[in-house]
Design an enzyme around this catalytic site. Sequence first.
Site, PDB file in Angstrom:
ATOM      1  N   ARG A   1       0.858  -1.180   0.000  1.00  0.00           N
ATOM      2  CA  ARG A   1       0.000   0.000   0.000  1.00  0.00           C
ATOM      3  C   ARG A   1       0.889   1.224   0.000  1.00  0.00           C
ATOM      4  NH1 ARG A   1      -5.326   0.376   3.719  1.00  0.00           N
ATOM      5  NH2 ARG A   1      -5.597  -1.690   2.817  1.00  0.00           N
TER       6      ARG A   1
ATOM      7  N   SER B   1      -8.465   0.481  -0.011  1.00  0.00           N
ATOM      8  CA  SER B   1      -9.513   0.534   1.006  1.00  0.00           C
ATOM      9  C   SER B   1      -9.914   1.983   1.285  1.00  0.00           C
ATOM     10  CB  SER B   1      -9.042  -0.180   2.269  1.00  0.00           C
ATOM     11  OG  SER B   1     -10.084  -0.310   3.197  1.00  0.00           O
TER      12      SER B   1
ATOM     13  N   ASP C   1     -13.970   0.156  -0.441  1.00  0.00           N
ATOM     14  CA  ASP C   1     -13.933  -1.186  -1.048  1.00  0.00           C
ATOM     15  C   ASP C   1     -14.954  -2.125  -0.407  1.00  0.00           C
ATOM     16  OD1 ASP C   1     -12.406  -1.323   1.326  1.00  0.00           O
ATOM     17  OD2 ASP C   1     -11.281  -3.043   0.599  1.00  0.00           O
TER      18      ASP C   1
ATOM     19  N   ARG D   1     -15.711  -2.864   5.090  1.00  0.00           N
ATOM     20  CA  ARG D   1     -16.044  -2.394   6.436  1.00  0.00           C
ATOM     21  C   ARG D   1     -17.461  -1.823   6.450  1.00  0.00           C
ATOM     22  NH1 ARG D   1     -10.425  -1.330   6.350  1.00  0.00           N
ATOM     23  NH2 ARG D   1      -9.380  -1.722   8.343  1.00  0.00           N
TER      24      ARG D   1
ATOM     25  N   GLU E   1     -13.225  -7.047  14.307  1.00  0.00           N
ATOM     26  CA  GLU E   1     -12.164  -6.186  14.835  1.00  0.00           C
ATOM     27  C   GLU E   1     -12.750  -4.800  15.049  1.00  0.00           C
ATOM     28  OE1 GLU E   1      -8.945  -5.970  12.071  1.00  0.00           O
ATOM     29  OE2 GLU E   1     -10.120  -4.975  10.521  1.00  0.00           O
TER      30      GLU E   1
ATOM     31  N   LYS F   1     -13.124  -9.643   6.509  1.00  0.00           N
ATOM     32  CA  LYS F   1     -14.212  -8.732   6.832  1.00  0.00           C
ATOM     33  C   LYS F   1     -15.030  -8.478   5.566  1.00  0.00           C
ATOM     34  CE  LYS F   1     -10.907  -4.882   6.752  1.00  0.00           C
ATOM     35  NZ  LYS F   1      -9.686  -5.693   6.710  1.00  0.00           N
TER      36      LYS F   1
END
Length: 613
Positions: free
Chosen positions: A61, A163, A322, A325, A425, A439
Site C-alpha cells: 500500500r 480501502s 472497497d 467495512r 475487529e 471482513k
Amino acid sequence: MENSLERTGDSNLDQAVQQWLQYDKNPLTAAAVQAMVKEGAVSELQKCFGARMEFGTAGLRAAMGPGVSCMNDLTIIQTTQGFCQYLEQCFKDLKQRGVVIGYDARAHPPSGGSSKRFASLAASVLISRGVPVYLFSDITPTPYVPFTVSHLGLSAGIMVTASHNPKQDNGYKVYWANGAQIIPPHDKGISAAIEENLEPWPESWDTDGALQSSLLKDPYQDIHRKYHQTIQQHCFHRELNKSSEVKIVHTSVHGVGHIFVQAAFKAFDLQPPYAVEEQKDPDPEFPTLIYPNPEEGEGVLTLSFELADKEGATVILANDPDADRLAIAEKQKRSFGQWKVFSGNELGALLGWWIFHCWKQQKGEGKASIKDVYMLSSTVSSKILRAIAVKEGFHFEETLTGFKWMGNRARELMDQGKTVLFAFEEAIGYMCCPVVLDKDGVSAAAIAGEFTCYLAAKNVTLSQQLTSIYEEYGYHITKNSYFICHNQDTIKQLFERLRNYSGEKCYPKECGSFAITAVRDLTTGYDSNQPDNKAVLPTSKSSHMITFTFANGGVSTMRTSGTEPKIKYYTELCAAPGNSDLDQLKTELDNLVDAIVSNFFQPEKNGLTPRPE
C-alpha cells in the site's frame, strides 16, 4: 543524468533510476522520472527510489506515482512476477486452478495508474506463464475475491485496492488458497521472489494479448449471483423483512458498495435503502470527503444525516470505499434527534449477540452443538464476546490484530468441523458469513438491516439493545484513538522507553495513579502473565505492540499501524454484570486514557499530532 546525481554521491540512487528507465514502458511515469533527472531534483528522486515498497502480510500500500517506492505499472508487474514465481513453487497444480483478480475504482491520472490498469497488468503477468486468470470485468467489493478463491478452489487471489486510504494511494492485497489473507512466512517468500524478478518478462506488458487469451475468464456474473445466494443462509426473518417499514440510508462514500448492498438487501427481501445520491457512484476523487473512511465518524456521514432527516430514516449504514467495512449510526429518540455513531466494538457486541441469537433460534437436528461453536476477535478489540461466551457456553478466541489472523484461524477451526459464527475487529470489520474468510461490509449490511427490522418490530432500538447486552453480560466501554507520527526514530524511542522504563527490560509498574498488573509485548515476545514470561500469540519484530493490564480492570494496547503513519491506542474497561454505574465507569476510563497519553505517549515532547477532530 549522471551529472545531475553526482552531487549526492549516491551511486545506488543513480543505478536505481537507470534501471527504472530501462524497464518502465509507461510514458507518464518514465517522463516524470526523466524530468526529475533533468532538473536535478535529487530529493524528489530519493523519495521515489529511496526504498522499495515492502511486501508484507497486507501486501502493498503506497501512493501512486513513479519509482520503486510507489504503486505504478512497473512495480505491479514486478510484484506479480514475484508472486507468480512463489505460487509456482507452492502449487504444482497452479495451471489447473488459477488466480482471481479484483479491483476497486481508484485512479491517478498524472501517473496513468488505476486499479483496473494494475489488475490488467497482473493478469498479463500470470497469463504469460500459463496461469488461468479470473479477472472481474468490473469493480467489485474486496470480499468477492476471497469468496471466489474458496468458491472456485483457486490457488490465490489478488485485490487491487487501498480501502479507505487517501485518494492518491493504492494497494495490492493477496489471498491464499485457503480463502484467507496471507500470513508469515508467505510474505517473506513473496518478497524475496519479487527481488529476483525485477526485470519485466517479455509478455508482462502485453495487456491486449492477455485480454484475448483463452486463459482469461470473467467470473463477475457467476460470483455476483452465487455470493448473494450464499449469504441468504443468514437471512432468518424474510417475512418480517418484507413487511417492515423501517427506513435505512446507505452510503458507499464514492466507493464500490452501492450496487452490491442494494443487491444484498434484495436477497434478504429488505426494502431498498435510500442511497446518498452524491456519494453512490464510484469516484476516485472522493469529492465530498476529506477522509473516505467511515471509521472517522460523523464527518464522513454529514450527507447521510441530511438524507435520513429528509426521508425520516432512523438508521444509516456506511461502507468504506472497497466495501469490506461497515459503520452504523442511529437516530436517538431521547436526544432531540441527535445521531449516535456506534463504535466498532459496540457493533461487534450487537452483531455478535444477534448472530448467536439467530443460531440459538435455528438450532435443531444437524446443527453443531454449542461446544463446537466459536467466535473470534482481534486482541485490540473489545472482550465483550468473551463475556457472552462465558455465560452462553460457546468458545471465544482472540488473535493478533488483523483479519488475516482471524481468517486463517477460522479456516483451521472449520477444517476441524467447528462452527465459526462471527469474527470482528474494532476497526469496523465484521465476518458474519464464514464463506468469506475476511471482513465483509456487504453481508454485514444486509444482516444489520434484518436485525434492525427485527428490533423495530419489538419497538426496540439498536441503542436500547446494546444497553440490554451490557446489562446482561457486563459493561465493556472503550476509548480508542491515535497519534500521527511520520518519524520512525521517534516511534522507536517511544516504545523503547516503555521497555526500559525503570531500568533495562523493566516495563512500567504504574501509569500515573493506575497500578499495572501485567504487560504483554508482542514485539519482543514477553508476557508477564505466562509462567515462562513468553507470549502465546505470535510475535513480530516488524511492528510495535504492547498491552498493559491495570488493577482496575482496564486493558490498554499501544501499537503501530502497518499501513499508516499512526501510533494507535485501544483502551477498555470491563465491568462485571450488575455494575451499571455508567457515568462512574466512563470517568474512570477517561482518567486512565489521560494518564496513558501524558505518561506513555508524551505527545508534546515527541511532537505527536493528535487524531484530527
